[in-house]
Every structure is written in structure tokens, then in C-alpha cells.
Design a protein around this motif. Sequence first.
Motif, PDB file in Angstrom:
ATOM      1  N   THR A   5      12.639   8.339  -1.458  1.00 50.42           N
ATOM      2  CA  THR A   5      12.112   8.025  -0.139  1.00 50.42           C
ATOM      3  C   THR A   5      11.543   6.619  -0.181  1.00 50.42           C
ATOM      4  O   THR A   5      10.825   6.263  -1.110  1.00 50.42           O
ATOM      5  N   LEU A   6      11.874   5.849   0.816  1.00 49.99           N
ATOM      6  CA  LEU A   6      11.417   4.468   0.896  1.00 49.99           C
ATOM      7  C   LEU A   6      10.310   4.378   1.937  1.00 49.99           C
ATOM      8  O   LEU A   6      10.497   4.763   3.089  1.00 49.99           O
ATOM      9  N   HIS A   7       9.147   3.931   1.508  1.00 52.08           N
ATOM     10  CA  HIS A   7       8.034   3.723   2.429  1.00 52.08           C
ATOM     11  C   HIS A   7       7.774   2.225   2.507  1.00 52.08           C
ATOM     12  O   HIS A   7       7.450   1.595   1.508  1.00 52.08           O
ATOM     13  N   VAL A   8       7.941   1.674   3.700  1.00 55.57           N
ATOM     14  CA  VAL A   8       7.743   0.242   3.915  1.00 55.57           C
ATOM     15  C   VAL A   8       6.785   0.078   5.075  1.00 55.57           C
ATOM     16  O   VAL A   8       6.953   0.712   6.122  1.00 55.57           O
ATOM     17  N   HIS A   9       5.790  -0.760   4.895  1.00 55.09           N
ATOM     18  CA  HIS A   9       4.846  -1.038   5.979  1.00 55.09           C
ATOM     19  C   HIS A   9       5.626  -1.647   7.148  1.00 55.09           C
ATOM     20  O   HIS A   9       6.510  -2.479   6.944  1.00 55.09           O
ATOM     21  N   PRO A  10       5.333  -1.237   8.384  1.00 57.65           N
ATOM     22  CA  PRO A  10       6.079  -1.748   9.538  1.00 57.65           C
ATOM     23  C   PRO A  10       6.120  -3.276   9.619  1.00 57.65           C
ATOM     24  O   PRO A  10       7.105  -3.849  10.054  1.00 57.65           O
ATOM     25  N   MET A  11       5.056  -3.941   9.181  1.00 52.40           N
ATOM     26  CA  MET A  11       5.043  -5.400   9.224  1.00 52.40           C
ATOM     27  C   MET A  11       6.077  -5.974   8.252  1.00 52.40           C
ATOM     28  O   MET A  11       6.654  -7.019   8.511  1.00 52.40           O
TER      29      MET A  11
END
Length: 58
Positions: A5-11
Motif C-alpha cells: 500500500t502506498l501512502h503519499v501526502h496529498p501535497m
Amino acid sequence: MATATLHVHPMCASNRTLIERLQAATGLLVVISNGKPKLKAQAPARTTPTDPWGGNAA
């Protein structure tokens, strides 16, 4: 096959350099959908003939 699972901050999802680095590191395409990045397998590259009209005649 392993999954992650890839979690990337929206910014960070709008940071082109980061997206290119993720793609290079994973070998997958980063697709932004509804502001959220998702990893997707890239379609195999299509090979096109160098001469679509038939080849090289002598």
C-alpha cells in the motif's frame, strides 16, 4: 506476487519529481485519481515497425 500500500501526502501527489522517483523505484505508473495517487502496472510498450510500408527493398 507481493503487494504493498502506498501512502503519499496529498501535497506530495502534485510534486512531479517525487512522482517520477516513485515510478522509477517501483517500476509502476503513478496515477492520480481524485487527488489520491495509486500505483498501476504499466502496459507493455508497443513495438512499431521501423518501416510501416513493408521493409527495405534492395
